[in-house]
Design an enzyme around this catalytic site. Sequence first.
Site, PDB file in Angstrom:
ATOM      1  N   LYS A  13       0.580  -1.144   0.036  1.00 30.19           N
ATOM      2  CA  LYS A  13      -0.004  -0.117   0.100  1.00 30.19           C
ATOM      3  C   LYS A  13       0.974   1.476  -0.104  1.00 30.19           C
ATOM      4  O   LYS A  13       0.717   2.332  -0.594  1.00 30.19           O
ATOM      5  CB  LYS A  13      -0.943  -0.052   1.260  1.00 30.19           C
ATOM      6  CG  LYS A  13      -1.847  -1.085   1.395  1.00 30.19           C
ATOM      7  CD  LYS A  13      -2.881  -1.003   2.637  1.00 30.19           C
ATOM      8  CE  LYS A  13      -1.910  -0.907   3.900  1.00 30.19           C
ATOM      9  NZ  LYS A  13      -1.206  -2.525   4.190  1.00 30.19           N
ATOM     10  N   ARG A  88      -9.808   0.654   8.562  1.00 30.28           N
ATOM     11  CA  ARG A  88      -9.418  -0.426   8.721  1.00 30.28           C
ATOM     12  C   ARG A  88     -10.411  -1.357   9.660  1.00 30.28           C
ATOM     13  O   ARG A  88      -9.843  -2.426  10.115  1.00 30.28           O
ATOM     14  CB  ARG A  88      -8.143  -0.228   9.740  1.00 30.28           C
ATOM     15  CG  ARG A  88      -6.847  -0.478   8.861  1.00 30.28           C
ATOM     16  CD  ARG A  88      -5.901  -0.556  10.161  1.00 30.28           C
ATOM     17  NE  ARG A  88      -4.657  -0.991   9.980  1.00 30.28           N
ATOM     18  CZ  ARG A  88      -3.518  -0.438   9.109  1.00 30.28           C
ATOM     19  NH1 ARG A  88      -3.855   0.757   8.464  1.00 30.28           N
ATOM     20  NH2 ARG A  88      -2.330  -1.241   9.328  1.00 30.28           N
ATOM     21  N   ARG A 127      11.876  -5.339   4.745  1.00 28.62           N
ATOM     22  CA  ARG A 127      11.660  -4.056   4.425  1.00 28.62           C
ATOM     23  C   ARG A 127      12.431  -3.016   5.419  1.00 28.62           C
ATOM     24  O   ARG A 127      12.858  -3.196   6.526  1.00 28.62           O
ATOM     25  CB  ARG A 127      10.181  -3.517   5.105  1.00 28.62           C
ATOM     26  CG  ARG A 127      10.042  -2.123   4.950  1.00 28.62           C
ATOM     27  CD  ARG A 127       8.785  -1.647   4.978  1.00 28.62           C
ATOM     28  NE  ARG A 127       7.905  -2.184   6.174  1.00 28.62           N
ATOM     29  CZ  ARG A 127       6.589  -2.210   6.387  1.00 28.62           C
ATOM     30  NH1 ARG A 127       5.802  -1.637   5.273  1.00 28.62           N
ATOM     31  NH2 ARG A 127       5.939  -2.836   7.006  1.00 28.62           N
ATOM     32  N   ARG A 161      10.925  -0.638  11.054  1.00 28.21           N
ATOM     33  CA  ARG A 161       9.851  -0.385  11.895  1.00 28.21           C
ATOM     34  C   ARG A 161       9.938  -1.411  13.222  1.00 28.21           C
ATOM     35  O   ARG A 161      10.233  -2.412  12.974  1.00 28.21           O
ATOM     36  CB  ARG A 161       8.799  -0.541  10.940  1.00 28.21           C
ATOM     37  CG  ARG A 161       8.195   0.837  10.698  1.00 28.21           C
ATOM     38  CD  ARG A 161       7.281   0.750   9.554  1.00 28.21           C
ATOM     39  NE  ARG A 161       6.033   0.033   9.945  1.00 28.21           N
ATOM     40  CZ  ARG A 161       5.026  -0.340   9.501  1.00 28.21           C
ATOM     41  NH1 ARG A 161       4.891   0.231   8.226  1.00 28.21           N
ATOM     42  NH2 ARG A 161       4.039  -0.843   9.910  1.00 28.21           N
ATOM     43  N   ARG A 172      -0.419  -8.661  13.395  1.00 24.88           N
ATOM     44  CA  ARG A 172      -0.931  -7.644  12.768  1.00 24.88           C
ATOM     45  C   ARG A 172      -1.942  -8.290  11.685  1.00 24.88           C
ATOM     46  O   ARG A 172      -2.903  -7.730  11.245  1.00 24.88           O
ATOM     47  CB  ARG A 172       0.124  -6.834  12.021  1.00 24.88           C
ATOM     48  CG  ARG A 172       0.878  -5.871  12.839  1.00 24.88           C
ATOM     49  CD  ARG A 172       2.066  -5.256  12.224  1.00 24.88           C
ATOM     50  NE  ARG A 172       2.031  -4.812  11.088  1.00 24.88           N
ATOM     51  CZ  ARG A 172       3.143  -4.519  10.279  1.00 24.88           C
ATOM     52  NH1 ARG A 172       4.330  -4.863  10.620  1.00 24.88           N
ATOM     53  NH2 ARG A 172       3.096  -4.133   9.147  1.00 24.88           N
TER      54      ARG A 172
HETATM   55  P1  AP5 Z   1       4.676  -1.641   1.816  1.00 23.92           P
HETATM   56  O1  AP5 Z   1       4.484  -0.923   0.474  1.00 23.92           O
HETATM   57  O2  AP5 Z   1       5.688  -0.856   2.921  1.00 23.92           O
HETATM   58  O3  AP5 Z   1       3.488  -2.480   2.255  1.00 23.92           O
HETATM   59  P2  AP5 Z   1       2.224  -1.973   3.106  1.00 23.92           P
HETATM   60  O4  AP5 Z   1       0.986  -2.375   2.359  1.00 23.92           O
HETATM   61  O5  AP5 Z   1       2.482  -0.389   3.016  1.00 23.92           O
HETATM   62  O6  AP5 Z   1       2.604  -2.428   4.747  1.00 23.92           O
HETATM   63  P3  AP5 Z   1       2.590  -1.799   5.967  1.00 23.92           P
HETATM   64  O7  AP5 Z   1       3.472  -2.814   6.918  1.00 23.92           O
HETATM   65  O8  AP5 Z   1       3.205  -0.242   6.116  1.00 23.92           O
HETATM   66  O9  AP5 Z   1       0.968  -2.045   6.186  1.00 23.92           O
HETATM   67  P4  AP5 Z   1       0.355  -2.027   7.712  1.00 23.92           P
HETATM   68  O10 AP5 Z   1      -1.123  -1.770   7.085  1.00 23.92           O
HETATM   69  O11 AP5 Z   1       0.541  -3.104   8.516  1.00 23.92           O
HETATM   70  O12 AP5 Z   1       0.960  -0.652   8.454  1.00 23.92           O
HETATM   71  P5  AP5 Z   1       0.674   0.655   8.931  1.00 23.92           P
HETATM   72  O13 AP5 Z   1       1.641   1.745   8.817  1.00 23.92           O
HETATM   73  O14 AP5 Z   1      -0.748   1.197   8.099  1.00 23.92           O
HETATM   74  O15 AP5 Z   1       5.599  -2.986   1.316  1.00 23.92           O
HETATM   75  C1  AP5 Z   1       6.114  -3.763   2.309  1.00 23.92           C
HETATM   76  C2  AP5 Z   1       7.581  -4.323   1.729  1.00 23.92           C
HETATM   77  O16 AP5 Z   1       7.422  -5.174   0.687  1.00 23.92           O
HETATM   78  C3  AP5 Z   1       8.698  -3.407   1.274  1.00 23.92           C
HETATM   79  O17 AP5 Z   1       9.922  -3.810   1.884  1.00 23.92           O
HETATM   80  C4  AP5 Z   1       8.483  -3.133  -0.051  1.00 23.92           C
HETATM   81  O18 AP5 Z   1       9.803  -2.723  -0.644  1.00 23.92           O
HETATM   82  C5  AP5 Z   1       7.957  -4.691  -0.545  1.00 23.92           C
HETATM   83  N1  AP5 Z   1       7.173  -4.547  -1.622  1.00 23.92           N
HETATM   84  C6  AP5 Z   1       6.245  -3.918  -2.159  1.00 23.92           C
HETATM   85  N2  AP5 Z   1       5.661  -4.243  -3.318  1.00 23.92           N
HETATM   86  C7  AP5 Z   1       6.157  -5.191  -3.614  1.00 23.92           C
HETATM   87  C8  AP5 Z   1       5.799  -6.174  -4.519  1.00 23.92           C
HETATM   88  N3  AP5 Z   1       4.905  -5.901  -5.409  1.00 23.92           N
HETATM   89  N4  AP5 Z   1       6.792  -7.451  -4.769  1.00 23.92           N
HETATM   90  C9  AP5 Z   1       7.777  -7.619  -3.924  1.00 23.92           C
HETATM   91  N5  AP5 Z   1       8.036  -6.501  -2.974  1.00 23.92           N
HETATM   92  C10 AP5 Z   1       7.290  -5.663  -2.586  1.00 23.92           C
HETATM   93  O19 AP5 Z   1       0.168   0.553  10.208  1.00 23.92           O
HETATM   94  C11 AP5 Z   1       0.910   0.325  11.228  1.00 23.92           C
HETATM   95  C12 AP5 Z   1       0.205   0.000  12.526  1.00 23.92           C
HETATM   96  O20 AP5 Z   1      -0.643   1.514  13.076  1.00 23.92           O
HETATM   97  C13 AP5 Z   1      -1.117  -0.853  12.682  1.00 23.92           C
HETATM   98  O21 AP5 Z   1      -0.576  -1.925  13.122  1.00 23.92           O
HETATM   99  C14 AP5 Z   1      -1.944  -0.120  13.922  1.00 23.92           C
HETATM  100  O22 AP5 Z   1      -1.492  -0.293  15.085  1.00 23.92           O
HETATM  101  C15 AP5 Z   1      -1.844   1.493  13.568  1.00 23.92           C
HETATM  102  N6  AP5 Z   1      -2.830   1.974  12.498  1.00 23.92           N
HETATM  103  C16 AP5 Z   1      -2.444   2.598  11.228  1.00 23.92           C
HETATM  104  N7  AP5 Z   1      -3.536   2.826  10.865  1.00 23.92           N
HETATM  105  C17 AP5 Z   1      -4.783   2.380  11.663  1.00 23.92           C
HETATM  106  C18 AP5 Z   1      -6.224   2.662  11.676  1.00 23.92           C
HETATM  107  N8  AP5 Z   1      -6.705   3.112  10.539  1.00 23.92           N
HETATM  108  N9  AP5 Z   1      -6.916   2.121  12.550  1.00 23.92           N
HETATM  109  C19 AP5 Z   1      -6.166   1.592  13.816  1.00 23.92           C
HETATM  110  N10 AP5 Z   1      -4.782   1.481  13.798  1.00 23.92           N
HETATM  111  C20 AP5 Z   1      -4.285   1.861  12.754  1.00 23.92           C
END
Ligand code: AP5
Length: 216
Positions: A13, A88, A127, A161, A172
């Site tokens: 994402k 979410r 990552r 992270r 997660r």
């Molecule tokens: P990346 O692009 O970083 O993936 P992502 O989907 O953004 O993954 P996240 O881990 O950031 O998502 P998340 O939803 O768990 O975390 P968030 O920060 O929102 O890609 C991942 C890796 O794969 C990278 O190394 C990339 O280079 C590689 N890659 C990408 N595309 C690829 C491909 N096609 N092929 C191969 N490799 C690839 O949330 C963190 C925490 O915040 C949550 O756990 C929660 O506690 C809190 N939080 C955030 N938002 C909310 C909400 N709305 N409600 C409640 N809690 C929330």
Amino acid sequence: MNIIFLGPPGAGKGTQSKRLEERYGLVQISTGDMLRTEVARGSDIGKQAKSLMDAGRLVPDELIIAMLKSRIEQPDCVKGFILDGFPRTTGQAEALDTMLKADNKKIDVVLFLDVDEDILADRISGRFTCAQCGATYNEVSNPPKKEGECDACGSHEFKRRADDRRETVVERLKEYRKLTAPILPFYEKTGRLYKINGMLPAAEVTAQIEAVMAGQ
Ligand code: AP5
Ligand code: ZN
């Protein structure tokens, strides 16, 4: 144009929403990044969120909805935004709907990055990001062109992270299955949900997204 990215942790994402931001001049809003900034600042929100994030749990709806609402009311969001990591839960999706309707706005496209669970943990544990500009890399699929140097800004400093440890990733994914996956039917009903194969290389994922955008 207002866009939502849905998908499990590590689906891509952040990677894809940053590309879309550059290409279409929309503002990327990552609730995860916003929370990490609050944690780093040691603010009240950050203090409430930290232990939940470290445990791989979602933060409470009230907190995140209020934070998102004040963000999308900023002037830079007038042209459109890309939501990365929000909504979410069903409660968040309904609250978003209500706040947009009140403002005569709507979500135009929902992009669901579909990725099998077994490859997510490997992606996340590989990552790392640039400490200077936030560019995202992966040890296996997307290393910097020059080892140890950020392609975007030339920095040599990288970080990982706190919640990317394998045990936390398991939590997660559980939260995703229990609370986030159930919102897919909510957007399916609107006819604006597009399923993208997120397992292909990142450039091919971008191509699928651009094909959807071209049809808008
Ligand atoms: P990346 O692009 O970083 O993936 P992502 O989907 O953004 O993954 P996240 O881990 O950031 O998502 P998340 O939803 O768990 O975390 P968030 O920060 O929102 O890609 C991942 C890796 O794969 C990278 O190394 C990339 O280079 C590689 N890659 C990408 N595309 C690829 C491909 N096609 N092929 C191969 N490799 C690839 O949330 C963190 C925490 O915040 C949550 O756990 C929660 O506690 C809190 N939080 C955030 N938002 C909310 C909400 N709305 N409600 C409640 N809690 C929330
Ligand atoms: Zn950089």
